[in-house]
Design an enzyme around this catalytic site. Structure first.
Site, PDB file in Angstrom:
ATOM      1  N   ASP A   1      44.705  32.094 141.325  1.00  0.00           N
ATOM      2  CA  ASP A   1      43.438  31.858 141.290  1.00  0.00           C
ATOM      3  C   ASP A   1      42.414  33.069 140.628  1.00  0.00           C
ATOM      4  OD1 ASP A   1      44.002  33.796 143.270  1.00  0.00           O
ATOM      5  OD2 ASP A   1      43.397  32.496 145.018  1.00  0.00           O
TER       6      ASP A   1
ATOM      7  N   ASN B   1      40.597  31.529 157.504  1.00  0.00           N
ATOM      8  CA  ASN B   1      40.143  30.250 157.810  1.00  0.00           C
ATOM      9  C   ASN B   1      41.455  28.901 157.309  1.00  0.00           C
ATOM     10  OD1 ASN B   1      40.171  30.193 155.069  1.00  0.00           O
ATOM     11  ND2 ASN B   1      38.067  29.754 154.940  1.00  0.00           N
TER      12      ASN B   1
ATOM     13  N   HIS C   1      42.723  29.089 154.463  1.00  0.00           N
ATOM     14  CA  HIS C   1      42.944  28.834 152.863  1.00  0.00           C
ATOM     15  C   HIS C   1      44.248  29.276 152.245  1.00  0.00           C
ATOM     16  CE1 HIS C   1      40.384  32.784 151.680  1.00  0.00           C
ATOM     17  NE2 HIS C   1      41.604  32.926 151.513  1.00  0.00           N
TER      18      HIS C   1
ATOM     19  N   GLU D   1      39.682  26.022 149.949  1.00  0.00           N
ATOM     20  CA  GLU D   1      38.991  26.275 151.559  1.00  0.00           C
ATOM     21  C   GLU D   1      38.979  24.937 152.242  1.00  0.00           C
ATOM     22  OE1 GLU D   1      38.129  29.117 152.029  1.00  0.00           O
ATOM     23  OE2 GLU D   1      36.892  30.136 150.583  1.00  0.00           O
TER      24      GLU D   1
HETATM   25  C1  F6R Z   1      44.852  35.499 146.727  1.00  0.00           C
HETATM   26  C2  F6R Z   1      44.522  34.417 147.574  1.00  0.00           C
HETATM   27  C3  F6R Z   1      44.048  34.327 148.791  1.00  0.00           C
HETATM   28  C4  F6R Z   1      44.706  35.158 149.668  1.00  0.00           C
HETATM   29  C5  F6R Z   1      44.052  35.054 150.952  1.00  0.00           C
HETATM   30  C6  F6R Z   1      44.554  36.368 152.194  1.00  0.00           C
HETATM   31  O1  F6R Z   1      45.228  35.052 145.386  1.00  0.00           O
HETATM   32  O2  F6R Z   1      44.840  33.317 146.799  1.00  0.00           O
HETATM   33  O3  F6R Z   1      44.414  32.854 149.460  1.00  0.00           O
HETATM   34  O4  F6R Z   1      46.058  35.159 149.717  1.00  0.00           O
HETATM   35  O5  F6R Z   1      42.692  35.260 151.236  1.00  0.00           O
HETATM   36  O6  F6R Z   1      44.214  37.472 151.600  1.00  0.00           O
HETATM   37  P1  F6R Z   1      44.611  38.929 152.166  1.00  0.00           P
HETATM   38  O7  F6R Z   1      45.890  39.062 151.847  1.00  0.00           O
HETATM   39  O8  F6R Z   1      43.633  39.823 151.546  1.00  0.00           O
HETATM   40  O9  F6R Z   1      44.592  38.869 153.626  1.00  0.00           O
END
Ligand code: F6R
Length: 245
Positions: free
Chosen positions: A67, A136, A138, A143
């Site tokens: 992303d 959440n 995702h 989301e």
């Molecule tokens: C990042 C991504 C997000 C993160 C998620 C967890 O490329 O796609 O889905 O993997 O938000 O983030 P952290 O690792 O910062 O807890």
């Protein structure tokens, strides 16, 4: 699903790095699906160390990131392209021409998504997809929603994600409100998926995602339908999961 429980973040990162290394050694021209966020940083650091020792060769590897924030140029230090360069690509011998991140500066969302799906398709899909897990549920920036998205999409970030990501920005208002993300369909088509989780804050969502009902309200729950998922986590993140199995 195979679950590897490490005592702490350092050891979980080493386990994850070992799995990525094995993939690169077994198939030097593999396609890695990469994630940003704080969780995979330890694994990327470990890969850089092994590369510096001469144990790994990324020259034929292609990477396709999950992303990117919409509206952030590659030079912005909060863009995911910048993150990948400064945590991994600048320190290994991957050819940057073979590293893909959605184009956050493409204003035409339809085009940005179509182009990215074309990139994934033209490389024959992903061999090993690395995922973090949002509080959440995702994955990527997919989301909680009414349905699972198939291809790359432009999403409005939820309040929970904006709040979680605000720590990286000067203020809450600076956090972009939209992002381009690989779709759940593309993630699910990866041959192998590794989810990395760390810290107590993830314990509840790990349990819901992997032991709860499969629902687009918890996007990661779809991973229960994939035949080759590895969950790597530290004891804190896996505590609720381990209590419930
Ligand atoms: C990042 C991504 C997000 C993160 C998620 C967890 O490329 O796609 O889905 O993997 O938000 O983030 P952290 O690792 O910062 O807890």
């Amino acid at each position: 699903m195979r679950v590897y429980c490490a005592k702490d973040y350092y050891h979980a990162s080493r386990m994850a790095a070992n799995i990525i290394s094995a993939q690169v050694i077994m198939k030097p021209d593999c396609v890695l699906g990469l994630a940003t966020g704080s969780t995979p940083i330890g694994a990327y650091e470990q890969l850089v160390k092994w590369y510096e020792k001469g144990d790994l060769d990324f020259s034929k590897v292609t990477s396709i990131n999950l992303d990117e924030y919409r509206g952030l140029p590659a030079e912005n230090d909060q863009s995911y392209r910048y993150f990948m360069n400064t945590h991994l690509f600048d320190f290994i011998n991957i050819d940057k021409k073979n590293t893909f991140v959605p184009d956050g500066m493409e204003p035409d969302a339809k085009k940005a998504c179509k182009d990215y799906d074309g990139i994934i398709r033209s490389h024959g899909g992903i061999d090993l997809q690395i995922l973090g897990l949002g509080h959440n549920g995702h994955i990527g920036f997919n989301e909680p929603a009414a349905a699972f998205a198939k291809g790359t999409q432009c999403v409005k970030l939820t309040e929970s994600t904006i709040t979680a990501n605000a720590r990286f920005f000067a203020s809450m208002d600076d956090v972009p409100k939209e992002a381009y993300t690989m779709g759940i369909g593309s993630i699910m088509q990866a041959k192998k998926i590794m989810v990395i989780v760390s810290g107590e804050g993830k314990a509840e969502i790990v349990k819901r995602a992997f032991l709860g009902p499969i629902t687009p309200e918890v996007p990661a729950s779809v991973l229960q339908l994939h035949s080759d998922v590895i969950l790597v986590g530290d004891e804190a993140a896996l505590s609720e999961y381990n209590k419930s199995i």
